[in-house]
Design a protein around this motif. Structure first.
Motif, PDB file in Angstrom:
ATOM      1  N   UNK A 264       0.827  -1.200   0.000  1.00  0.00           N
ATOM      2  CA  UNK A 264       0.000   0.000   0.000  1.00  0.00           C
ATOM      3  C   UNK A 264       0.866   1.257   0.000  1.00  0.00           C
ATOM      4  N   UNK A 265       2.174   1.089   0.220  1.00  0.00           N
ATOM      5  CA  UNK A 265       3.158   2.150   0.077  1.00  0.00           C
ATOM      6  C   UNK A 265       4.519   1.475  -0.031  1.00  0.00           C
ATOM      7  N   UNK A 266       5.589   2.252  -0.051  1.00  0.00           N
ATOM      8  CA  UNK A 266       6.923   1.650  -0.151  1.00  0.00           C
ATOM      9  C   UNK A 266       7.273   0.826   1.074  1.00  0.00           C
ATOM     10  N   UNK A 267       6.766   1.213   2.235  1.00  0.00           N
ATOM     11  CA  UNK A 267       7.123   0.510   3.463  1.00  0.00           C
ATOM     12  C   UNK A 267       5.994  -0.304   4.089  1.00  0.00           C
TER      13      UNK A 267
ATOM     14  N   UNK B 265       5.152  -3.707   8.164  1.00  0.00           N
ATOM     15  CA  UNK B 265       6.024  -2.575   7.879  1.00  0.00           C
ATOM     16  C   UNK B 265       7.375  -3.106   7.506  1.00  0.00           C
ATOM     17  N   UNK B 266       7.901  -2.658   6.376  1.00  0.00           N
ATOM     18  CA  UNK B 266       9.206  -3.100   5.905  1.00  0.00           C
ATOM     19  C   UNK B 266      10.305  -2.237   6.488  1.00  0.00           C
ATOM     20  N   UNK B 267      11.372  -2.867   6.956  1.00  0.00           N
ATOM     21  CA  UNK B 267      12.497  -2.137   7.555  1.00  0.00           C
ATOM     22  C   UNK B 267      13.605  -1.900   6.535  1.00  0.00           C
ATOM     23  N   UNK B 268      13.250  -1.878   5.243  1.00  0.00           N
ATOM     24  CA  UNK B 268      14.256  -1.688   4.189  1.00  0.00           C
ATOM     25  C   UNK B 268      14.886  -0.332   4.265  1.00  0.00           C
TER      26      UNK B 268
END
Length: 191
Positions: free
Chosen positions: A148-151, A188-191
């Motif tokens: 739904x977004x980059x993270x 949530x991605x921690x990239x």
């Protein structure tokens, strides 16, 4: 959807009928942890589940019947050492789950008749607890991440738990648990 079961290979001395029940799950965890060529994940969770059991046993000397409704509250730790992502569209996971009993509610009756004597007991009055304190099983899951977004992503997934440990220390012998869980998570991605 939760159901109790008894392995087919075990010989029982009676007839066991199981009534499925519904519950709720809350999980928090970390996934996609690189570990060599594999990815690892873990989850901490709270599960509320239950179901019904009706056990009838008869012999030449008499018979007994136990009709129970059980609701359990557990704290769980799931470890997922085997995870595969297929083109970032499907995720498969296989792992183990260990759990600790936080509480239980038991309702039902036990009636018996042996050698001309009969008894009727209310389960919640006779037993303080009937469940094992700790349990374990294997878990398989499949999920479909939706960015739904980059993270952030929504993560609808299905999980199947097959209990390997006995659920009860009183009343029911060699009864285990299986749960079908349909969940929607937010990651949530921690990239």
């Amino acid at each position: 959807i939760q159901s109790f079961y008894q392995p087919q290979s075990k010989e029982t001395r009676g007839v066991y009928e199981y009534e499925p029940g519904f519950g709720a799950v809350f999980r928090i965890g970390r996934h996609r942890i690189p570990l060599g060529k594999l990815t690892f994940g873990f989850e901490l969770g709270y599960d509320m589940y239950g179901g019904g059991i009706n056990a009838s046993v008869s012999s030449p000397g008499g018979s007994s019947n136990t009709d129970a409704r059980i609701r359990k509250h557990i704290f769980s730790l799931g470890l997922y050492p085997f995870n595969i992502a297929i083109k970032d569209a499907v995720e498969l996971g296989l792992g183990v789950e260990v759990s600790a009993l936080l509480g239980e509610n038991v309702e039902g009756t036990h009636t018996s008749s042996f050698a001309g004597n009969s008894a009727h007991e209310i389960l919640e009055e006779k037993y303080d607890d009937i469940s094992e304190l700790f349990n374990f099983g294997i878990v398989g899951k499949i999920g479909f991440p939706v960015p739904i977004s980059e993270q952030w992503e929504v993560f609808p997934h299905y999980s199947y738990y097959l209990g390997l440990g006995e659920e009860f220390k009183e009343l029911f012998l060699d009864v285990k648990s299986m749960r079908h869980q349909f969940m929607v998570g937010v990651r949530w991605s921690m990239k």
